[in-house]
Design a protein around this motif. Sequence first.
Motif, PDB file in Angstrom:
ATOM      1  N   GLU A   1       0.820  -1.206   0.000  1.00  0.00           N
ATOM      2  CA  GLU A   1       0.000   0.000   0.000  1.00  0.00           C
ATOM      3  C   GLU A   1       0.860   1.264   0.000  1.00  0.00           C
ATOM      4  O   GLU A   1       0.444   2.302  -0.479  1.00  0.00           O
ATOM      5  CB  GLU A   1      -0.912   0.004   1.227  1.00  0.00           C
ATOM      6  CG  GLU A   1      -2.350  -0.179   0.829  1.00  0.00           C
ATOM      7  CD  GLU A   1      -3.305   0.259   1.904  1.00  0.00           C
ATOM      8  OE1 GLU A   1      -2.865   0.745   2.967  1.00  0.00           O
ATOM      9  OE2 GLU A   1      -4.501   0.101   1.666  1.00  0.00           O
ATOM     10  N   ASP A   2       2.057   1.141   0.597  1.00  0.00           N
ATOM     11  CA  ASP A   2       2.845   2.368   0.773  1.00  0.00           C
ATOM     12  C   ASP A   2       3.839   2.583  -0.363  1.00  0.00           C
ATOM     13  O   ASP A   2       4.868   3.199  -0.182  1.00  0.00           O
ATOM     14  CB  ASP A   2       3.585   2.322   2.118  1.00  0.00           C
ATOM     15  CG  ASP A   2       4.576   1.185   2.173  1.00  0.00           C
ATOM     16  OD1 ASP A   2       4.428   0.224   1.363  1.00  0.00           O
ATOM     17  OD2 ASP A   2       5.507   1.232   2.999  1.00  0.00           O
TER      18      ASP A   2
ATOM     19  N   LYS B   1       4.353   8.263  -1.232  1.00  0.00           N
ATOM     20  CA  LYS B   1       4.026   6.966  -0.631  1.00  0.00           C
ATOM     21  C   LYS B   1       2.569   6.943  -0.179  1.00  0.00           C
ATOM     22  O   LYS B   1       2.146   7.825   0.575  1.00  0.00           O
ATOM     23  CB  LYS B   1       4.938   6.696   0.576  1.00  0.00           C
ATOM     24  CG  LYS B   1       6.308   6.199   0.163  1.00  0.00           C
ATOM     25  CD  LYS B   1       7.130   5.788   1.364  1.00  0.00           C
ATOM     26  CE  LYS B   1       8.486   5.271   0.882  1.00  0.00           C
ATOM     27  NZ  LYS B   1       9.378   4.980   1.996  1.00  0.00           N
ATOM     28  N   ASN B   2       1.846   5.956  -0.673  1.00  0.00           N
ATOM     29  CA  ASN B   2       0.423   5.805  -0.341  1.00  0.00           C
ATOM     30  C   ASN B   2      -0.358   7.083  -0.664  1.00  0.00           C
ATOM     31  O   ASN B   2      -1.365   7.384  -0.037  1.00  0.00           O
ATOM     32  CB  ASN B   2       0.275   5.442   1.146  1.00  0.00           C
ATOM     33  CG  ASN B   2      -1.104   4.880   1.452  1.00  0.00           C
ATOM     34  OD1 ASN B   2      -1.812   4.436   0.542  1.00  0.00           O
ATOM     35  ND2 ASN B   2      -1.485   4.927   2.708  1.00  0.00           N
TER      36      ASN B   2
ATOM     37  N   VAL C   1       9.161  10.997   1.570  1.00  0.00           N
ATOM     38  CA  VAL C   1       8.078  10.090   1.170  1.00  0.00           C
ATOM     39  C   VAL C   1       7.753  10.194  -0.316  1.00  0.00           C
ATOM     40  O   VAL C   1       6.822   9.543  -0.793  1.00  0.00           O
ATOM     41  CB  VAL C   1       6.798  10.350   1.990  1.00  0.00           C
ATOM     42  CG1 VAL C   1       7.028  10.040   3.456  1.00  0.00           C
ATOM     43  CG2 VAL C   1       6.315  11.791   1.812  1.00  0.00           C
TER      44      VAL C   1
END
Lengths: 212, 108, 589
Positions: C492-493, C550-551, C528
Motif C-alpha cells: 500500500e505504501d 508513498k500511499n 516520502v
Amino acid sequence: MYNCYQQTPSDLSIKKQLSMYHISTEIKASNAHYLLEEVEYGHLNIRVGRENRCFTQALHDVTGLQLPKTSLQVVQNDEFRLYWISPDEFLLLVAVGREFEIEKKIRANIKNTDSANHYAILNVSSAQAFLKLSGSRAQSIIKKSTAYDIHPSNLPVGKAVTTTFAKTQVILCRTKEKDLNTTSNSEEYSIIVRRSFSDYVWRWIVDAGKRE
Amino acid sequence: MFLIHCPICNEPRSEDEFHCAGEGHIQRPLDPMATSDKEWGDYLFFRSNPRGTYRELWQHTIGCRKYFYIKRNTETYQIYKTYKLDDKSERVALDKEHSNKNKFGDLL
Amino acid sequence: MLHLSCHTGGRPIWSDALCAFLADDFNKEMQCVGAANGQYALDKIIEESVIAGINAAKLSGNENHDFSSNVNKELDILKPKVETYLASKAQAIFHIPHAKATFMAPKQFVDFQLDVTAAGIELAVAEGFESIEHVKRYTALGFGTDQGKISNINGMAIVAKKLKQSIAETGTTIFRPNYTPVTFDAIAGRNVNSFFDVERYTPLHREHIKLGALFEDVGQWKRPWYYPDDNETMNEAVARECLAVRSGVGLLDASTLGKIDIQGKDAREFLNRVYTNAWSKLPVGRCRYGLMCGEDGMVFDDGVTACLAENHFIMTTTTGGAAHVYQWLEIWHQTEWPELDVYFTTVTDQWATMTISGPKARFLLAKMTDIDLNPESFKFMDWREADVVGVPSRIFRISFTGEQSYEINVPANYAVVVWEKLLEYGQEFELTPYGTGTMHVLRAEKGFIIVGQDTDGSVTPADLNMGWAVAKNKPFSFIGQRGMNREDCLREDRKQLVGLKTKHPNQVLPEGAQIILQPNQPIPMKMVGHVTSSYFSAALGHSIAMAVVKNGINKLGDSVYLPLDNGETVEANICSPIFYDPEGAKQNV
C-alpha cells in the motif's frame, strides 16, 4: 483486411518535397570530385516468408521478379528492383507514382485470400531517401563513412548491405564498377537512408567530399 | 575492429552493428501467474554469469535486425560460434551441462 | 615512478613514515633511488645512486668485475661534499576535522576536478564499497585529468579512517598507461561540430525555423520547444501558447512520435500480450490508449494504437522510446512467439503528424477537408481517412491536451503543403503553433503522464492510478502481469502518482523536490516522495505539480512539505493530478 490506399494526391499540382528537398537547395553536394543526387522512386516494403508460394507467385506475376535467393542480394529487371533486407523483409523499388498500383496489383494477385496467408506490404516512399553518389572521390567518401569492407570482392554490384554510415545506418550498394580504362575511380554507389537522417547524411557527405 | 559472424546475413560484420540482449536460452514460464515469487524472480532477475563458456542472445540491430545466439568465452572473448534461433543443438548441450552440474555439484 | 612500477605488475606499498606510496620489489630488475624511493636527503640519494649504478653495471653483464668491494671506494671518490640536515618527519593531514559529522559539516572537497567530497567518500563506504577500486568508481575520485594526483591519497586515507583500518590495508588504486598526459591533438581528430551526434529533423523543420522556434533535444530529434514573439521569455511564450490552445486552437508538430505498422492475423493477440489492456474488441476505425510494461511490471512506454483494418494496426510510441519499443516487439516475436503471424515495420519517417487542438480545432479542420466531422459520427478516439487540402491523410481524433483535438497524418513528402495551408486557414481562428514546452503544461493540467518523467522504471500502472488500463481477464498472461502482482508491487505504501497544489498559488515547485510529511524533523528527514512534473498553469491561474508520494492515492487532501535547497520549506496539498476539466468533457465535444 488491410488498410492500403493511395498516398499521392490526385491533384498533381500539389507540391511534393522529397527528403533532401531543403538541404539540397541549401548546400550543394558536388565538386570536381564527386556528385551526390537524390533519385525519386516508389518504395514498397515487403514482409513475407520465402515459403509463402502464394505471395511469391503473385509478386512474380506482377513484377517478373523472384525473391533474392541468397542474403544481401539485389535482383532487378527493367522496371523493378528488389533488395534483400532480412530473411522475411524485402524492399521493392518501382517507378515514381506506380507504388499504389503495384501494391494493389500484388494484393489482388494473391490467390489465397485466407487470413492465414501471412505477408505485409507497405508504402514507405516518404520514409526514406535514395541517394546516388558518383565521382572519383565516391570511394573515399564511403570508406570514411562506414566500417564495412567495400572492396569489390566483398561488395560487388548486385549486393546490398544494411550497415553503419557515419553515426546512422543506411542500405549501401555499389551500383557501378570501376571502368578499367580509366585510372581514376569511376565507381557509383547508392545509399538509402531514413528521411529524418537525411540532412545529417547529406551534410556528412558534403563534408567528406571536401577532403582527399 | 571486432568482427561477429551474423548467421543470417552469413558474413562477418563489425561489432558496432550488434546489440547484446543478455543470456540466451532463457525460457519464459508458460504460465507466469502460476509461478511462485521465487520462480518468477529466478526467471526475471537471475543469470548464470559463468566464467568461461556462455551462450548469449544478440541482435544484428544495424543489419537484418534478427536475433541469434553467440556461444563465447567470457574470459578470452573468443567466439566459438554464432547460430540461429531455431538451431536446437546448443539447447541440448546446455541441458546436458545443467544436468551434469546437478549431478556432480560444483565439480564440473 | 609508481606508475611505471604498476605497469610492470607491481603494487604500491604504503609507508607510514613518509606518508606516501612506494614501489614494491615485484620487478627485481627495477631499482628506485632518490625521491622515487622516498629518499629526500641529498647525501643518501647520492649513495643510493652509486649502489644502483654499480648494480646496473653488474646486471648488464660485467660480472667479472668485482664492484661490490669497490662501493665504498667509489663513493669516496664520487661523493661530493654536501650539507646534511635533519628533515622533520612527514605529517599527515588528510581530512580536516570538524565539530559536526562529515555529512553535516560544510563541504570538504577532496577531488577538486570532479567535486568529490569527504562526505561522498564516507557515503560510498557506508553503502558498502570497501575496495578502494570500487570507492573510486562509485565516487569518481581520481577520474579527472590529473588522474588523482591531487586527491587520491587524501581520499584513500578518508576511506581507511571510515573503515577503521590502516592506509596500508586499504591500499591504492593502480595506474594504467600513459604516465605522462598525451596531448589531445596527438590522438584526436578535428572538431567535428554537429557531426558529433546525429540530428534528426521532422519534415517541417524549416517551417519551425521560419516561425522563429527554439528547439529542444528529444533523443536525437530536434523538436520545436516554443515560438517566442519578439522579446518574449520562455514562460511568457508558453503561457501565451497554452491559453491559445485552451481558448482557440493550437498546432503542434508531433511527427517525432514513434509509429509502428503492425500487420497480420495475430496482430490483436500480439497487442494483447505486449500491452496491459485488452485489444480483442477494438473495432476498425477506433483508437485506444495502451500502457506497456516490462516483465517486472513497471511501465516503460505508452501510446495510442489504432485499428486500421481487421488485421492491420498502427501503434504510436513515445518519441524517445520508439527504437526500444520496436526492438521490444521484435525480440518477443522472434524469440518467444514466432508462431504468431504478425509483421512490424517502422513508419515513423513515413508520416508527418500535425496536431490541431483547442475548442476551434473542428472549425479549422472543416475548412480543409470534406469528410463528416460531426462529433456524433467522428467521435473522440475515432480515426478516419481523409483528403486534407487534397493530400491523402489519416486523422486520429485523440487528445494529449484535453481539448478537442485532431492528429493529421500525411505522407512526409506532402507535410509542408498541409502545414502551410493550416497556417493560412488558421489565421481566422488565430491558430497558434506551440512546442513541447506548452505540450508539457497542457498534458500536466490533465494529469496525463510522460513516461520517463513521471515514471522512472519503478512505477506500475497501479502506482499511476491507471488500473483501468490493465485487463483482468485476458487469457494470455501479458508482459508485466506477473511482475506487477509480486508482493512488493502490491504494497500500500508504494509511491503513487498524485497532484500537488502549493499553498501559495504562484509558487512553482522545482521538479525533483523531495516531499516530507512533518516539516520540523531533524536531518536526515524522512522523505516520502518527490515532484515529477511542475509548471505554472496559465489557464488555471495557479501552479500545478505531479508527484509520487508513498500511499499518496489514499492521502488526497493531506498537507505535505517540500524543503527546498534555498532553506525554504513549502507547504502543498495532495490532490488529484487532473487539474483541468476532470470530467473530460472538453475533449469529447
